[in-house]
Design a protein around this motif. Structure first.
Motif, PDB file in Angstrom:
ATOM      1  N   LEU A 206       0.839  -1.142  -0.044  1.00 46.07           N
ATOM      2  CA  LEU A 206       0.096   0.154  -0.061  1.00 46.07           C
ATOM      3  C   LEU A 206       0.790   1.167  -0.074  1.00 46.07           C
ATOM      4  N   ILE A 207       2.090   1.279   0.708  1.00 46.02           N
ATOM      5  CA  ILE A 207       2.960   2.307   0.800  1.00 46.02           C
ATOM      6  C   ILE A 207       3.261   2.665  -0.657  1.00 46.02           C
ATOM      7  N   TYR A 208       3.850   1.568  -1.384  1.00 48.52           N
ATOM      8  CA  TYR A 208       4.396   1.756  -2.731  1.00 48.52           C
ATOM      9  C   TYR A 208       3.399   2.249  -3.564  1.00 48.52           C
ATOM     10  N   GLY A 209       2.047   1.755  -3.277  1.00 45.32           N
ATOM     11  CA  GLY A 209       0.977   2.616  -4.242  1.00 45.32           C
ATOM     12  C   GLY A 209       0.815   3.853  -4.015  1.00 45.32           C
ATOM     13  N   PHE A 210       1.288   4.360  -2.674  1.00 45.38           N
ATOM     14  CA  PHE A 210       0.943   5.720  -2.157  1.00 45.38           C
ATOM     15  C   PHE A 210       2.173   6.588  -2.928  1.00 45.38           C
ATOM     16  N   VAL A 219       9.473   7.653   0.535  1.00 45.51           N
ATOM     17  CA  VAL A 219       8.008   7.968   1.402  1.00 45.51           C
ATOM     18  C   VAL A 219       7.983   9.238   1.986  1.00 45.51           C
ATOM     19  N   HIS A 220       8.956   9.619   2.596  1.00 42.31           N
ATOM     20  CA  HIS A 220       9.071  11.085   3.216  1.00 42.31           C
ATOM     21  C   HIS A 220       8.635  12.109   2.256  1.00 42.31           C
ATOM     22  N   ASP A 221       9.267  12.129   1.099  1.00 48.23           N
ATOM     23  CA  ASP A 221       8.881  13.022   0.347  1.00 48.23           C
ATOM     24  C   ASP A 221       7.443  12.947  -0.145  1.00 48.23           C
ATOM     25  N   ALA A 222       6.869  11.813  -0.530  1.00 51.21           N
ATOM     26  CA  ALA A 222       5.564  11.614  -0.824  1.00 51.21           C
ATOM     27  C   ALA A 222       4.462  12.073   0.538  1.00 51.21           C
ATOM     28  N   VAL A 224       4.739  14.595   2.352  1.00 52.54           N
ATOM     29  CA  VAL A 224       4.567  15.969   2.475  1.00 52.54           C
ATOM     30  C   VAL A 224       3.884  16.514   1.222  1.00 52.54           C
ATOM     31  N   THR A 225       3.583  15.543   0.203  1.00 51.41           N
ATOM     32  CA  THR A 225       2.845  15.864  -0.907  1.00 51.41           C
ATOM     33  C   THR A 225       1.399  15.804  -0.548  1.00 51.41           C
ATOM     34  N   PRO A 226       0.659  16.892  -0.488  1.00 53.78           N
ATOM     35  CA  PRO A 226      -0.932  16.841   0.227  1.00 53.78           C
ATOM     36  C   PRO A 226      -1.830  16.106  -1.115  1.00 53.78           C
ATOM     37  N   GLU A 227      -1.509  16.258  -2.235  1.00 53.24           N
ATOM     38  CA  GLU A 227      -2.486  15.627  -3.353  1.00 53.24           C
ATOM     39  C   GLU A 227      -2.477  14.268  -3.630  1.00 53.24           C
ATOM     40  N   ARG A 228      -1.713  13.522  -2.510  1.00 51.60           N
ATOM     41  CA  ARG A 228      -1.534  12.047  -2.972  1.00 51.60           C
ATOM     42  C   ARG A 228      -2.566  11.418  -1.901  1.00 51.60           C
ATOM     43  N   SER A 229      -2.833   9.951  -2.249  1.00 48.38           N
ATOM     44  CA  SER A 229      -3.968   9.535  -1.422  1.00 48.38           C
ATOM     45  C   SER A 229      -3.659   9.107  -0.161  1.00 48.38           C
ATOM     46  N   GLN A 230      -4.504   9.777   0.754  1.00 46.89           N
ATOM     47  CA  GLN A 230      -4.221   9.634   2.109  1.00 46.89           C
ATOM     48  C   GLN A 230      -4.746   8.163   2.661  1.00 46.89           C
ATOM     49  N   VAL A 231      -5.804   7.592   2.138  1.00 46.95           N
ATOM     50  CA  VAL A 231      -6.078   6.352   2.328  1.00 46.95           C
ATOM     51  C   VAL A 231      -5.081   5.383   2.517  1.00 46.95           C
TER      52      VAL A 231
END
Length: 510
Positions: A206-210, A219-222, A224-231
């Motif tokens: 799931l984290i790879y998908g995110f 993962v750290h950079d992703a 802090v990117t608000p438009e990515r899937s929070q689910v």
């Protein structure tokens, strides 16, 4: 088609792990090639020498700060400190294992001296040198732990998790007297550990998908990117956390701990209580501090609730225990809760104090289980609390040492237990987690009761016919007990050198 480029490898940074894995492979060859009567001494010598060599390699690499093997392994201050701690604690564990032969009582029997039982029993114990296969298994587990705390991507962390777990599942089943209890404990540990690993792996997916990658920096950079899937983010973090919380024995993922601690051979239990906790919290620190610090306000309340539940479960259920190994198991669960309080400070002091706590608790728990291996009768270890009544009259030295260790667990001043609790609670207050400190202080007072009950039982009760003798420890067990007790005293009286070391090491690289 582009040319395949191999990642650069810093072999100096990887040398401690390479030494342990190489020695473990050599140990397997020794099992296949040498006659049975020669294996035990050679395997023990190989295990001790390789652990010392790996520790020297960690010391020599103290100035290395690098990410190597294509970003899979990070060698930084926390990595080197935790690897050094694992090797020191693993070395003391090997001393306990090496003194004993795996025998039929769910524990090891001393080959150096047994004060109870017939000469026939002694000869039979000596003829069973303890399954020398335990040494390469221990080296594989320690090597996996070294990789676990250094893993810089989630897939490498999963591989390391399996490498450290599989040998432990096997070693839990190696007791020969109460074989059914030991094998039942190993089966429970294996099945529940497999489920936890499956949760971890699903969380990685799931984290790879995110994040589009599994490296912790990606993962750290992703995050802090608000438009990515929070689910995907929160579901993945929850599932990965389940795998790590299981290894750290945090409630409600702690249910395997009392049964496994009771059923496994006691020196293996000591190895798990000291080293597995270091590895699990090392990986948890790296994931939370490196990858998910950007969502700290979301996971702090959840993990804070888990910390409170863990402290309460460990403290309350420890009061009801009648078996010494189960009492120490619930004590371990409560201490995992205190460690999580330090982790959730999410500041430099929290990282440093948690690393200090891991070392201090590791030495104390090794000394505690070392003494448990010595309290024996003709049927093996006498772990029921009623059998310890009056032990202070029959063996005042070992009863005194055990009393000192229990006082350290209770957090009495001038012991490492007080210093480590003070450190993690202070860091938590600085990090705004005062509510966790309040629960920590309350549960510490509750947890003091079962410790003091054992102390009163040993010193103020009259020894009965069922009070066991204490085996005379051999050289290796004596060395392990001396190291554990001296470290517990030293870290309570003069903790500054280790505190300074943890402060210097408390910086992750991305």
């Amino acid at each position: 088609m582009g040319e395949l480029k191999l990642p650069e490898i810093d072999y100096g940074a990887l040398l401690p792990m390479l030494i342990l894995f190489g020695a473990a492979c050599v140990g397997i060859l020794i099992e296949a090639a040498l006659p049975k009567e020669r294996r035990h001494a050679i395997q023990l010598s190989l295990a001790l020498l390789s652990t010392v060599a790996a520790l020297v390699a960690v010391i020599l690499a103290r100035d290395i700060r690098t990410i190597t093997i294509g970003g899979a392994v990070a060698v930084d201050g926390p990595t080197l400190f935790l690897q050094g701690a694992l090797l020191l604690l693993g070395l003391v564990s090997l001393l306990l294992i090496g003194e004993r032969s795996l025998e039929a009582g769910g524990a090891f029997v001393s080959q150096a001296a047994i004060t109870v039982g017939s000469q026939k029993d002694l000869r039979q114990a000596g003829s069973q040198p303890g399954g020398p296969e335990v040494y390469p298994l221990t080296l594989f587990a320690l090597g996996g732990m070294l990789l676990f705390v250094a893993a810089n991507d989630l897939l490498t962390m999963f591989v390391a998790l399996e490498v450290l777990s599989l040998p432990l599942y096997l070693m839990c089943a190696l007791a020969r007297r109460r074989r059914l209890l030991s094998q039942e404990a190993a089966l429970k540990y294996f099945l529940l550990g497999s489920y936890a690993s499956a949760f971890f792996l699903f969380g990685v997916a799931l984290i790879y998908g995110f994040a589009g990658g599994v490296q912790l920096s990606q993962v750290h950079d992703a995050v802090v990117t608000p438009e990515r899937s929070q689910v995907l983010l929160y579901a993945g973090l929850a599932l990965v956390a389940i795998g790590l919380l299981f290894k750290a024995a945090l409630a409600p993922f702690h249910v395997w701990t009392p049964d496994v601690y009771q059923g496994a051979p006691t020196p293996i239990t000591a190895l798990m209580a000291a080293c597995t906790k270091v590895a699990a919290f090392g990986a948890l620190l790296r994931i939370l501090y490196v990858s998910f610090e950007g969502v700290r306000w979301d996971f702090q309340p959840v993990l804070g609730g888990i910390a409170v539940l863990t402290m309460l479960v460990g403290a309350v259920l420890a009061v009801t225990q009648t078996d010494m190994k189960r009492l120490l198991a619930y004590s371990s669960i409560a201490n995992a809760g205190y460690l999580l309080v330090g982790v959730l400070a999410l500041n430099r002091d929290g990282l440093a104090s948690t690393m200090f706590y891991l070392v201090a608790y590791g030495f104390s728990v090794l000394a505690a289980f070392g003494i448990v291996t010595l309290v024996r009768d003709a049927d093996g270890e006498a772990t029921h609390l009623s059998r310890w009544a009056g032990l202070g009259r029959k063996s005042p030295l070992f009863a005194g040492l055990f009393t000192f260790i229990l006082l350290a667990f209770a957090g009495i001043p001038l012991t490492s237990g007080f210093t480590s609790k003070f450190a993690v609670f202070g860091a938590a207050i600085e990090g705004g987690q005062t509510w966790l400190v309040i629960f920590g202080v309350i549960t510490s007072m509750l947890l003091a009761f079962p410790y003091l009950r054992v102390v009163v039982m040993m010193w103020l009760s009259e020894p009965g016919e069922s009070t066991p003798s204490v085996s005379i420890p051999g050289a290796l067990t004596s060395a392990a007990l001396t190291i554990g007790v001296v470290a517990t005293l030293a870290l309570g009286v003069v903790p500054a050198p280790l505190i300074d070391l943890t402060n210097d090491a408390a910086q992750f690289v991305r």
